[in-house]
Scaffold this motif. Structure first.
Motif, PDB file in Angstrom:
ATOM      1  N   UNK B 254      -8.674 -89.330   6.468  1.00 59.77           N
ATOM      2  CA  UNK B 254      -9.169 -90.854   6.858  1.00 59.77           C
ATOM      3  C   UNK B 254      -7.735 -91.991   6.825  1.00 59.77           C
ATOM      4  N   UNK B 258      -4.833 -93.664   9.886  1.00 58.89           N
ATOM      5  CA  UNK B 258      -4.386 -94.764  10.135  1.00 58.89           C
ATOM      6  C   UNK B 258      -3.721 -95.241   9.485  1.00 58.89           C
ATOM      7  N   UNK B 259      -2.940 -94.293   9.538  1.00 53.89           N
ATOM      8  CA  UNK B 259      -0.929 -94.991   9.623  1.00 53.89           C
ATOM      9  C   UNK B 259      -0.786 -94.686  11.003  1.00 53.89           C
ATOM     10  N   UNK B 270      -7.743 -94.236  14.725  1.00 53.12           N
ATOM     11  CA  UNK B 270      -8.232 -93.835  13.173  1.00 53.12           C
ATOM     12  C   UNK B 270      -9.795 -94.361  12.958  1.00 53.12           C
ATOM     13  N   UNK B 272     -11.939 -95.115  10.495  1.00 51.12           N
ATOM     14  CA  UNK B 272     -11.487 -97.138  10.087  1.00 51.12           C
ATOM     15  C   UNK B 272     -12.918 -96.415   8.890  1.00 51.12           C
TER      16      UNK B 272
END
Lengths: 337, 342
Positions: B254, B258-259, B270, B272
């Motif tokens: 995760x 997300x980066x 991503x 989330x």
């Protein structure tokens, strides 16, 4: 939202032209913004990318009309919302644009919210003041807004104080407040810089969803090349209070046309690439009280040449014929790699 | 292991939460670090990555023996650092130094750069050749002008200030440097300068680094091995390629997803995560990540997954557990490799 006269077709949603801001301090003048121009179209996401001291936040505050004077003075330029010039307006008139047409969110939600008022009341206050709603209606609408920014159990959380929210939730409260008057332009100043990466992903997704739902123009001010690549349609790169490059997002990352942008891209580490050599830009961002002569980037530029760069300020010009602007005398060489 | 200069074993730090002023009652505890083990090999950089509140800065203080642990041990060259006398601890401090995040507050504004960088000698004795000469040498090593020794911190930029902090850490010729978010306050263009400097110094002086940061890209760039922390525990540990290209813990996956990467053509989707990190005062039972995990099942609430190498096929744990190509320790019952970004 219809208290402006209809603008001519083709008028940009927001247009900033040759904006200049200086801070007059004892003994010195800090030139924070030095002739900044950009436009924002309806529904567009424009990223303003820059490092500390590039003037990106100050210029946004000038657009919003929330600079403290003194020490800050807008010394030139224009800010037009759907063709209406805002800079010359008396404060009373200007206030009708702030929040209702152009709203802003900040990096630090905790200091942007009032610590001694319940968040529901703070959101409702916008509606009481600007919309003349009754207390009950305003509160109902505040809770709706909190739901809209996906705050769980909004009804009861409206009674909480800012410190009772986590960083990400606080950011949502601030977004709810900014959206209360359904603005046409939202300026987000480093909205996720203080947040953890998983929360950043939540907030960026929320902003994107809300932008679609409400058809807003979004100005995203950031230093993060990753966030920009992820969400922006177009980018303006700022350095020392000026635009040094502007382009559509894919174009800019694929073919940077200014040595500063080129240098930034070469100095970011990447999570998706192994053993990437970093080539930093030498030196540090300039002191705005003593901006270098000629091209402000020349003391740090690996491509600078004695004959022009220290003396001649390069103008921002279209270097591809397709709207890719660069303020470098040798932009064609940069494009050539 | 013989090649490990620093060994951390089952380290725990709980901070008491008290109520009342006169009769302080303990009403709970913040489990900042809750059973962390790893070894730092000579000459390597071990990255510690995690979000705020995961306990990474408390861990840094424990490694420096600035805090005493609730239980567990930190061994430096096979000596338990918490069993040392004051004099022995002082000798240890020559060998293990620290670089802090904020170049604006970690330097005394009333001291000259020369005094700041030379201060370790006031405690540990002057070096051969004299303090002045060594300070000038140190400034040169970190890329500052030795003629600026009489200037004050405010006369330097953020990046230069971080160099001053690094020079101070190097003064006593340490073996290990604990870097706590050393580049996160710096501009992108300057951040790369400081990272390159740290890498050069490591080569030149054979330093070992523990590099703590929240920026996953920075950690990947500088680290040989990486530990991912969540709520006081390491959830995954492996070399840089294993963690970034073959992550098996859902939290690592995760985080990586997300980066946003600085390339518009390579954005992934991503994963989330719902909600926020739970409070370390009352962490979830079993697996601490289960409240936000899309893979969580009943077993996750009851059995705490240990940080261990999980065999392909997930022997003993679950039907779809296990890692494929690159086995490394992961604290998930259902550890399974997932390509985060193609």
């Amino acid at each position: 939202m219809t208290n402006t006269t209809d603008p001519a077709p083709g008028t940009p949603l927001l247009q900033v032209e040759d904006l200049r801001v200086e801070f007059r301090m004892r003994g010195s003048t800090v030139n924070a913004v030095n002739g900044l121009s950009y436009t924002l179209a309806e529904g567009e996401t424009l990223a303003i990318l820059g490092e500390s001291g590039s003037g990106k936040s100050v210029s946004a505050q000038a657009v919003m009309g929330i600079l403290d004077t003194p020490p800050a003075y807008v010394t030139g330029g224009a800010v037009r919302f759907r063709g209406t010039e805002l800079l010359g307006l008396p404060e009373k008139k200007r206030r009708t644009y702030r929040g209702a047409h152009i709203a802003m969110i900040f990096q630090d939600a905790l200091s942007a919210l009032n610590p001694v008022h319940r968040v529901g009341d703070q959101i409702a206050e916008m509606l009481l003041v600007h919309r003349g709603m009754s207390r009950g209606d305003a509160r109902k609408r505040a809770i709706e807004l909190m739901e809209r920014v996906r705050i769980p159990s909004a009804g009861s959380r409206a009674n909480d104080y800012p410190h009772q929210f986590s960083g990400g939730m606080r950011q949502r409260v601030m977004i709810a407040m900014a959206l209360a008057l359904e603005p046409d332009v939202l300026i987000a100043d480093e909205p996720t810089t203080a947040l953890d990466v998983t929360v950043q992903a939540q907030i960026m997704k929320l902003l994107r969803d809300l932008q679609d739902e409400m058809a807003m123009g979004l100005i995203l001010i950031t230093h993060d090349l990753g966030v920009v690549a992820d969400v922006a349609d177009r980018i303006v790169v700022m350095y020392a209070g000026r635009v040094v490059e502007q382009a559509e997002v894919r174009e800019l990352y694929a073919r940077p046309a200014h040595p500063y942008t080129e240098g930034l891209l070469a100095s970011v580490p990447r999570v998706d690439v192994r053993d990437r050599a970093l080539t930093p830009i030498k030196g540090s961002p300039p002191n705005l009280a003593a901006i270098p002569s000629g091209c402000p980037f020349h003391p740090r530029c690996p491509r600078a040449r004695e004959e022009r760069c220290p003396d001649e300020v390069p103008a921002l010009r279209d270097v591809t014929g397709t709207g890719h602007g660069s303020a470098c005398h040798y932009a064609e060489e940069v494009l050539g790699g | 292991m013989a090649d490990e200069i620093l060994q951390v074993e089952n380290l725990v730090k709980h901070f008491p939460l008290t109520q009342g002023i006169v009769f302080k009652r303990q009403v709970g505890q913040v489990k900042a670090v809750d059973g962390v083990s790893f070894g730092l090999r000579k000459g390597e950089t071990l990255g510690l990555v995690g979000e705020s509140g995961c306990g990474k800065s408390t861990l840094a203080k424990l490694l420096m023996a600035l805090e005493r642990p609730t239980s567990g041990s930190v061994r430096f060259e096979d000596q338990d650092v918490f069993a040392l006398s004051r004099a022995e601890l002082r000798r240890l401090r020559r060998r293990v130094q620290m670089v802090l995040q904020d170049p604006y507050t970690s330097l005394n504004p009333r001291m000259t750069v020369g005094d700041i960088v030379g201060e370790p000698f006031a405690i540990h004795g002057d070096p051969e050749g004299g303090r002045r000469r060594r300070v000038r040498e140190l400034l040169e090593v970190v890329g500052l002008d030795p003629d600026h020794v009489n200037r004050y911190p405010h006369q330097f930029s953020g990046g230069q200030r971080q160099r001053i902090g690094i020079a101070r850490a190097l003064a006593l010729r340490p073996d290990v440097i604990i870097c706590d978010e050393p580049v996160s306050a710096l501009d992108v263009s300057v951040q790369a300068q400081v990272m390159n400097l740290l890498a050069d110094l490591q080569k030149e002086f054979g330093l070992s680094y523990v590099f703590i940061a929240h920026d996953l890209a920075v950690v990947r760039h500088i680290s040989d091995r990486v530990a991912v922390m969540y709520l006081g525990k390491i959830v995954e540990l492996g070399d840089e390629e294993q963690i970034y290209d073959h992550p098996t813990h859902p939290y690592t996956q995760a985080l990586l997803s997300a980066v946003p990467v600085p390339d518009p053509t390579r954005q992934g989707t991503p994963i989330v995560l719902e909600g926020d990190v739970p409070s370390p005062t009352n962490p979830p039972s079993g697996c601490r990540f289960r409240t936000r995990c899309w893979k969580a099942r009943d077993v996750c609430a009851t059995d705490e997954p240990l940080l261990q190498v999980r065999a392909p096929g997930g022997a003993g744990d679950g039907e779809d557990g296990g890692t494929s190509g690159s086995p490394h320790p992961s604290a998930c019952h259902f550890a399974d490799e997932k390509i985060v970004r193609g």
